[in-house]
Motif scaffolding. Structure first.
Motif, PDB file in Angstrom:
ATOM      1  N   ALA A   1      12.626 -19.015  49.653  1.00 31.98           N
ATOM      2  CA  ALA A   1      13.233 -19.083  48.322  1.00 31.98           C
ATOM      3  C   ALA A   1      12.348 -18.410  47.282  1.00 31.98           C
ATOM      4  O   ALA A   1      12.828 -17.694  46.397  1.00 31.98           O
ATOM      5  CB  ALA A   1      13.487 -20.545  47.945  1.00 31.98           C
ATOM      6  N   ILE A   2      11.049 -18.629  47.400  1.00 37.23           N
ATOM      7  CA  ILE A   2      10.102 -18.002  46.459  1.00 37.23           C
ATOM      8  C   ILE A   2      10.140 -16.488  46.599  1.00 37.23           C
ATOM      9  O   ILE A   2      10.164 -15.742  45.614  1.00 37.23           O
ATOM     10  CB  ILE A   2       8.681 -18.544  46.712  1.00 37.23           C
ATOM     11  N   ARG A   3      10.177 -15.995  47.859  1.00 42.50           N
ATOM     12  CA  ARG A   3      10.206 -14.546  48.084  1.00 42.50           C
ATOM     13  C   ARG A   3      11.489 -13.931  47.542  1.00 42.50           C
ATOM     14  O   ARG A   3      11.478 -12.850  46.954  1.00 42.50           O
ATOM     15  CB  ARG A   3      10.048 -14.241  49.569  1.00 42.50           C
ATOM     16  N   GLU A   4      12.624 -14.628  47.767  1.00 45.72           N
ATOM     17  CA  GLU A   4      13.902 -14.102  47.267  1.00 45.72           C
ATOM     18  C   GLU A   4      13.916 -14.045  45.743  1.00 45.72           C
ATOM     19  O   GLU A   4      14.391 -13.072  45.156  1.00 45.72           O
ATOM     20  CB  GLU A   4      15.052 -14.978  47.773  1.00 45.72           C
ATOM     21  N   ARG A   5      13.390 -15.095  45.096  1.00 34.77           N
ATOM     22  CA  ARG A   5      13.360 -15.111  43.632  1.00 34.77           C
ATOM     23  C   ARG A   5      12.446 -14.017  43.097  1.00 34.77           C
ATOM     24  O   ARG A   5      12.778 -13.332  42.119  1.00 34.77           O
ATOM     25  CB  ARG A   5      12.878 -16.489  43.154  1.00 34.77           C
ATOM     26  N   ALA A   6      11.319 -13.798  43.776  1.00 31.36           N
ATOM     27  CA  ALA A   6      10.394 -12.745  43.357  1.00 31.36           C
ATOM     28  C   ALA A   6      11.039 -11.374  43.480  1.00 31.36           C
ATOM     29  O   ALA A   6      10.874 -10.506  42.612  1.00 31.36           O
ATOM     30  CB  ALA A   6       9.120 -12.813  44.193  1.00 31.36           C
TER      31      ALA A   6
ATOM     32  N   ASP B   1      11.094 -23.121  51.515  1.00 30.33           N
ATOM     33  CA  ASP B   1      10.524 -22.960  50.174  1.00 30.33           C
ATOM     34  C   ASP B   1       9.902 -21.581  50.011  1.00 30.33           C
ATOM     35  O   ASP B   1      10.083 -20.913  48.993  1.00 30.33           O
ATOM     36  CB  ASP B   1       9.474 -24.039  49.915  1.00 30.33           C
TER      37      ASP B   1
ATOM     38  N   GLU C   1      14.256 -10.764  43.309  1.00 30.68           N
ATOM     39  CA  GLU C   1      15.260 -10.652  42.248  1.00 30.68           C
ATOM     40  C   GLU C   1      14.618 -10.252  40.927  1.00 30.68           C
ATOM     41  O   GLU C   1      15.112  -9.384  40.201  1.00 30.68           O
ATOM     42  CB  GLU C   1      16.001 -11.987  42.091  1.00 30.68           C
ATOM     43  N   LEU C   2      13.505 -10.908  40.625  1.00 33.32           N
ATOM     44  CA  LEU C   2      12.807 -10.612  39.370  1.00 33.32           C
ATOM     45  C   LEU C   2      12.277  -9.186  39.364  1.00 33.32           C
ATOM     46  O   LEU C   2      12.364  -8.471  38.369  1.00 33.32           O
ATOM     47  CB  LEU C   2      11.665 -11.603  39.163  1.00 33.32           C
TER      48      LEU C   2
END
Length: 327
Positions: A305-310, A302, A312-313
């Motif tokens: 996933a949060i780090r990857e999404r951050a 989790d 990307e943003l």
């Protein structure tokens, strides 16, 4: 590696390792992967089991609890082909010339007597315990094997760590000593490295008996990408030529060819296609994941996933800013 289980059918196993800690498991991984039938006895006291957290073993950036590390080490040994016997070895007796084991060569082999289970005969023994070497009594002059040190309770007998050489060889043919018992030091990573060194020493000695010489007697457990292979050395005849050029004068041509072809086959097995390497990498990751607590693993996934999404943003915002500047 090639199957070498028939190294000497007169023994129950090829290699018996006494001690299932870092040194013993590491040694067992190398001998078993080479194709030698290997058993590891693990029942003695272990300082590592009293370690609160192992924090200096390379590859575990934030440390690992010692219990989990030992479980991984023994799982690795099993995966390589070792059998683990949770038994304490009381004694190791040389079979030299006593005729107790039919088919064994005179002057070779040992019988290991566990405290509770059935005895085992082995061509080679690797002593990889830390504290106690008393099971080695009688294999040589005890004055050579043991020294007496003065302690609080008087004289204390212990195995002489100077008895083996730096590579673990001893004056007793077929007996090797690895890890802290050989004076390598108590740190787990050092003990594991010395266990591997001693196993490779054993394999080098065995290969010399088989007829290999110089660098061809050294065995490397190494995997390479097929794409990086020099095609000149993919041809077994090229190895035959090299062996002919470097062979000692007392070797006949037929023997040299046999060794060269065997060596070429070993080298051929060490190359992997990218797809095969990727499958092995994934399998290795999954086995490591199995050793983790489910809750911790899910939290780590989790968090990732949060780090990857951050990321990307953040990248998207940076691109938008760049577009505004261009406009």
């Amino acid at each position: 590696m090639a199957d070498r289980a028939d190294t000497d059918a007169g023994f129950d196993v090829d290699v018996a390792v006494v001690g299932g800690g870092p040194a013993g498991c590491s040694a067992g991984v190398f001998t078993a992967r080479y194709g030698l039938e290997t058993v590891v006895f693990d029942r003695g006291s272990s300082s590592l089991r009293r370690c609160a957290c192992l924090e200096n073993y390379l590859g575990f950036p934030c440390g690992i609890d010692a219990k989990r590390f030992l479980k991984l080490a023994q799982t690795h040994a099993r995966e390589a082909g070792c059998r683990i016997r949770e038994e304490l070895v009381d004694s190791v007796v040389a079979l030299a010339g006593n005729g107790e084991t039919e088919g064994t060569a005179d002057g070779e082999g040992f019988r290991l007597e566990p405290q509770g289970g059935d005895p085992v005969t082995a061509r080679f023994v690797i002593a990889a315990t830390k504290y106690d070497g008393s099971y080695l009594h009688g294999l040589d002059d005890d004055e050579a094997l043991f020294v007496t040190e003065e302690g609080a309770d008087g004289g204390v007998e212990r195995f002489d760590r100077a008895y083996p050489d730096d590579d673990g060889r001893t004056p007793v043919a077929g007996l090797y000593v690895a890890g802290p018992l050989a004076g390598s030091g108590d740190q787990a990573i050092i003990a594991a490295g010395h266990g591997a060194t001693v196993a490779r020493t054993l394999l080098r000695d065995l290969r010399r008996e088989e007829g290999y010489w110089d660098r061809f007697a050294r065995q490397y457990d190494w995997r390479r990408y097929t794409k990086n292979r020099d095609e000149e050395w993919a041809d077994p005849e090229r190895w035959v030529e090299l062996f002919d050029e470097t062979a000692p004068e007392d070797r006949d041509a037929e023997n040299v060819r046999r060794l060269a072809e065997s060596y070429a086959a070993e080298r051929d097995e060490s190359y992997l296609e990218a797809e095969t390497a990727a499958r092995r990498t994934e399998r290795g990751q999954r086995r490591l994941a199995e050793a983790l607590d489910d809750e911790v693993l899910l939290e780590a996934v989790d968090d990732e996933a949060i780090r990857e999404r951050a990321a990307e943003l953040e990248g998207g915002n940076a691109q938008s800013d760049a577009d505004l500047i261009d406009d």
